[in-house]
Design an enzyme around this catalytic site. Structure first.
Site, PDB file in Angstrom:
ATOM      1  N   ARG A  62       2.485   3.329  12.346  1.00  0.00           N
ATOM      2  CA  ARG A  62       1.163   3.010  11.771  1.00  0.00           C
ATOM      3  C   ARG A  62       0.254   4.237  11.633  1.00  0.00           C
ATOM      4  O   ARG A  62      -0.964   4.156  11.823  1.00  0.00           O
ATOM      5  CB  ARG A  62       0.437   1.942  12.604  1.00  0.00           C
ATOM      6  CG  ARG A  62       1.166   0.632  12.721  1.00  0.00           C
ATOM      7  CD  ARG A  62       1.239  -0.103  11.386  1.00  0.00           C
ATOM      8  NE  ARG A  62       1.997  -1.319  11.536  1.00  0.00           N
ATOM      9  CZ  ARG A  62       3.338  -1.371  11.403  1.00  0.00           C
ATOM     10  NH1 ARG A  62       4.031  -0.295  11.092  1.00  0.00           N
ATOM     11  NH2 ARG A  62       3.956  -2.507  11.543  1.00  0.00           N
ATOM     12  N   SER A  75      -2.019  -8.110  11.864  1.00  0.00           N
ATOM     13  CA  SER A  75      -2.082  -7.816  13.298  1.00  0.00           C
ATOM     14  C   SER A  75      -3.357  -7.054  13.633  1.00  0.00           C
ATOM     15  O   SER A  75      -3.692  -6.068  12.979  1.00  0.00           O
ATOM     16  CB  SER A  75      -0.885  -6.963  13.719  1.00  0.00           C
ATOM     17  OG  SER A  75       0.286  -7.724  13.583  1.00  0.00           O
ATOM     18  N   GLU A  88      -5.146  -1.951  15.259  1.00  0.00           N
ATOM     19  CA  GLU A  88      -4.442  -1.553  14.030  1.00  0.00           C
ATOM     20  C   GLU A  88      -5.396  -1.738  12.844  1.00  0.00           C
ATOM     21  O   GLU A  88      -5.424  -0.935  11.918  1.00  0.00           O
ATOM     22  CB  GLU A  88      -3.202  -2.438  13.862  1.00  0.00           C
ATOM     23  CG  GLU A  88      -2.388  -2.104  12.628  1.00  0.00           C
ATOM     24  CD  GLU A  88      -1.026  -2.791  12.630  1.00  0.00           C
ATOM     25  OE1 GLU A  88      -0.376  -2.861  13.692  1.00  0.00           O
ATOM     26  OE2 GLU A  88      -0.622  -3.259  11.550  1.00  0.00           O
TER      27      GLU A  88
HETATM   28  C1  LIG Z   1      -1.096 -11.762   6.414  1.00  0.00           C
HETATM   29  C2  LIG Z   1      -0.999 -10.290   6.659  1.00  0.00           C
HETATM   30  C3  LIG Z   1       0.185  -9.735   7.131  1.00  0.00           C
HETATM   31  C4  LIG Z   1       0.290  -8.356   7.371  1.00  0.00           C
HETATM   32  N1  LIG Z   1       1.465  -7.857   7.827  1.00  0.00           N
HETATM   33  C5  LIG Z   1       1.584  -6.522   8.048  1.00  0.00           C
HETATM   34  C6  LIG Z   1       2.817  -5.967   8.532  1.00  0.00           C
HETATM   35  O1  LIG Z   1       3.794  -6.665   8.744  1.00  0.00           O
HETATM   36  N2  LIG Z   1       2.884  -4.624   8.731  1.00  0.00           N
HETATM   37  C7  LIG Z   1       1.807  -3.817   8.501  1.00  0.00           C
HETATM   38  O2  LIG Z   1       1.932  -2.595   8.692  1.00  0.00           O
HETATM   39  N3  LIG Z   1       0.631  -4.298   8.051  1.00  0.00           N
HETATM   40  C8  LIG Z   1       0.489  -5.635   7.827  1.00  0.00           C
HETATM   41  N4  LIG Z   1      -0.711  -6.146   7.382  1.00  0.00           N
HETATM   42  C9  LIG Z   1      -1.875  -5.252   7.212  1.00  0.00           C
HETATM   43  C10 LIG Z   1      -2.056  -4.734   5.781  1.00  0.00           C
HETATM   44  O3  LIG Z   1      -1.523  -5.620   4.847  1.00  0.00           O
HETATM   45  C11 LIG Z   1      -1.410  -3.371   5.580  1.00  0.00           C
HETATM   46  O4  LIG Z   1      -1.924  -2.446   6.496  1.00  0.00           O
HETATM   47  C12 LIG Z   1      -1.657  -2.854   4.149  1.00  0.00           C
HETATM   48  O5  LIG Z   1      -0.776  -1.784   3.902  1.00  0.00           O
HETATM   49  C13 LIG Z   1      -3.089  -2.425   3.875  1.00  0.00           C
HETATM   50  O6  LIG Z   1      -3.220  -2.142   2.488  1.00  0.00           O
HETATM   51  P1  LIG Z   1      -4.605  -2.352   1.742  1.00  0.00           P
HETATM   52  O7  LIG Z   1      -4.468  -1.904   0.360  1.00  0.00           O
HETATM   53  O8  LIG Z   1      -5.079  -3.759   1.929  1.00  0.00           O
HETATM   54  O9  LIG Z   1      -5.515  -1.357   2.570  1.00  0.00           O
HETATM   55  P2  LIG Z   1      -7.050  -1.562   2.982  1.00  0.00           P
HETATM   56  O10 LIG Z   1      -7.136  -2.665   3.989  1.00  0.00           O
HETATM   57  O11 LIG Z   1      -7.888  -1.678   1.785  1.00  0.00           O
HETATM   58  O12 LIG Z   1      -7.335  -0.174   3.691  1.00  0.00           O
HETATM   59  C14 LIG Z   1      -6.699   0.155   4.892  1.00  0.00           C
HETATM   60  C15 LIG Z   1      -6.962   1.640   5.191  1.00  0.00           C
HETATM   61  O13 LIG Z   1      -6.312   2.429   4.209  1.00  0.00           O
HETATM   62  C16 LIG Z   1      -7.240   3.300   3.569  1.00  0.00           C
HETATM   63  N5  LIG Z   1      -6.853   3.403   2.159  1.00  0.00           N
HETATM   64  C17 LIG Z   1      -6.539   2.395   1.312  1.00  0.00           C
HETATM   65  N6  LIG Z   1      -6.215   2.887   0.099  1.00  0.00           N
HETATM   66  C18 LIG Z   1      -6.353   4.222   0.169  1.00  0.00           C
HETATM   67  C19 LIG Z   1      -6.187   5.299  -0.764  1.00  0.00           C
HETATM   68  N7  LIG Z   1      -5.829   5.091  -2.030  1.00  0.00           N
HETATM   69  N8  LIG Z   1      -6.417   6.564  -0.327  1.00  0.00           N
HETATM   70  C20 LIG Z   1      -6.781   6.809   0.955  1.00  0.00           C
HETATM   71  N9  LIG Z   1      -6.963   5.842   1.870  1.00  0.00           N
HETATM   72  C21 LIG Z   1      -6.747   4.562   1.496  1.00  0.00           C
HETATM   73  C22 LIG Z   1      -8.594   2.628   3.738  1.00  0.00           C
HETATM   74  O14 LIG Z   1      -9.656   3.574   3.686  1.00  0.00           O
HETATM   75  C23 LIG Z   1      -8.449   1.996   5.114  1.00  0.00           C
HETATM   76  O15 LIG Z   1      -8.735   2.931   6.140  1.00  0.00           O
HETATM   77  C24 LIG Z   1      -0.833  -7.524   7.131  1.00  0.00           C
HETATM   78  C25 LIG Z   1      -2.027  -8.086   6.653  1.00  0.00           C
HETATM   79  C26 LIG Z   1      -2.122  -9.439   6.422  1.00  0.00           C
HETATM   80  C27 LIG Z   1      -3.403 -10.023   5.899  1.00  0.00           C
END
Ligand SMILES: Cc1cc2nc3c(=O)[nH]c(=O)nc-3n(C[C@H](O)[C@H](O)[C@H](O)COP(=O)(O)OP(=O)(O)OC[C@H]3O[C@@H](n4cnc5c(N)ncnc54)[C@H](O)[C@@H]3O)c2cc1C
Length: 294
Positions: free
Chosen positions: A171, A219, A289
């Site tokens: 992570r 998580s 996380e």
């Molecule tokens: C139901 C559910 C299940 C999930 N299961 C998992 C799992 O199994 N494993 C896991 O690892 N995660 C899981 N997640 C968490 C999440 O989906 C992941 O971490 C995902 O990759 C986040 O992507 P996002 O675009 O939503 O990021 P955001 O939530 O929008 O941002 C997360 C972070 O990334 C940064 N960020 C986003 N885009 C950029 C960019 N272009 N440049 C620089 N920084 C950026 C943001 O500033 C922030 O700090 C889950 C979430 C949910 C709701």
């Protein structure tokens, strides 16, 4: 913070500027007050105009599936990439994806082209940028395994960084203070269809173990070495505990759900309770996380 002149330049470049936009609309928790400015950037030229004209007081948002925004909102600029940044292309065994594309779309493209390596992404919501930023995946398989290079902007400086120079771990990517604009994945050709089976197994498991029909952010905590946070929280007797509209999921101890009208403060109350009880019972310090924005 953004003068009329700057707003004009950004609009001319194709950006969409929203004032006092509620952040609850842009995150899976459905929580968060307004951002001073919410700016959507459709392409690299517009991003360039942004960096040239706007001070560095911003955060980048993907799909908002791993963030908790404060109830008071965000005192600054929230930046979201869109348009061209959603484009995905394939060349032999490589996929090049804009950072605003959904990771699930990249996985679909991989499956269609018999390219394997991204199965751990099955069922994980969010963008490619968010996935690389947080090195998304399962406990022991992460997207970084198939990342070849990442294009980032640090203000006006654009750089293509090869994997050897990155600092991926559980992570963790090592990317800070930059905007990830493109990710190049290096996959393997395989026509045996095993990939599809693994993807469907991963999705089935999620449907059985995660509260996917209630707003949540995945998580809350990382898994400490050798432990499952979900189990620790269950054994601490915390499943089902409530604070206002927030509840520790009955289905998965490491998920907090917004059962309706939860505030950020309610989520933080439960986060502190989980940390405190797990420390008390197991002497383990949990690390969040989910990204808590202040
Ligand atoms: C139901 C559910 C299940 C999930 N299961 C998992 C799992 O199994 N494993 C896991 O690892 N995660 C899981 N997640 C968490 C999440 O989906 C992941 O971490 C995902 O990759 C986040 O992507 P996002 O675009 O939503 O990021 P955001 O939530 O929008 O941002 C997360 C972070 O990334 C940064 N960020 C986003 N885009 C950029 C960019 N272009 N440049 C620089 N920084 C950026 C943001 O500033 C922030 O700090 C889950 C979430 C949910 C709701």
């Amino acid at each position: 913070m953004i003068s009329k002149d700057t707003a004009y330049k950004l609009t001319l470049a194709g950006c969409k500027i929203l004032r006092r936009e509620p952040l609850s609309k842009y995150c899976s928790f459905r929580i968060g007050g307004p951002a001073d400015f919410f700016i959507e950037i459709p392409n690299e030229q517009a991003l360039f105009v942004f960096f040239k004209n706007v001070p560095a007081n911003y955060i980048v948002l993907g799909s908002g599936t791993n963030v908790l925004f404060p109830d008071k909102g965000y005192n600054g600029i929230v930046l979201r990439l869109t348009g061209d940044f959603k484009k995905i292309s394939v060349l032999e065994d490589e996929i090049s994806s804009g950072s605003a594309a959904l990771l699930s779309n990249v996985l679909q493209v991989a499956l269609k082209n018999d390219l394997i390596g991204l199965e751990c992404a099955a069922g994980i919501p969010g963008t490619v940028g968010g996935a690389v930023y947080g090195n998304t995946g399962s406990r022991d398989k992460w997207v970084s395994a198939v990342v070849k290079s990442v294009e980032v902007y640090e203000n006006l400086k654009k750089e293509l960084i090869n994997k050897e120079k990155m600092d991926f771990n559980y992570r963790k990517s090592g990317f800070t203070d930059c905007v990830i604009t493109r990710v190049n994945f290096s996959l393997k050709k395989d026509t045996k269809n095993g990939s599809l089976k693994e993807v469907s197994k991963n999705i089935q498991k999620r449907l059985k173990t995660q509260p996917l029909n209630i707003p949540n952010a995945g998580s809350i905590f990382k898994n400490p070495d050798g432990f499952s946070t979900g189990k620790l929280i269950e054994e601490a007797g915390l499943k089902g505990k409530r604070a206002g509209g927030a509840q520790i999921s009955q289905m998965h101890g490491n998920f907090i759900v917004n059962t309706g009208g939860a505030f950020s403060e309610d989520i933080l109350t439960l986060i502190n309770l989980m940390k405190e009880k797990v420390k008390e019972k197991f002497n383990i310090t949990l690390e969040t996380e989910v990204k808590i924005i202040e």
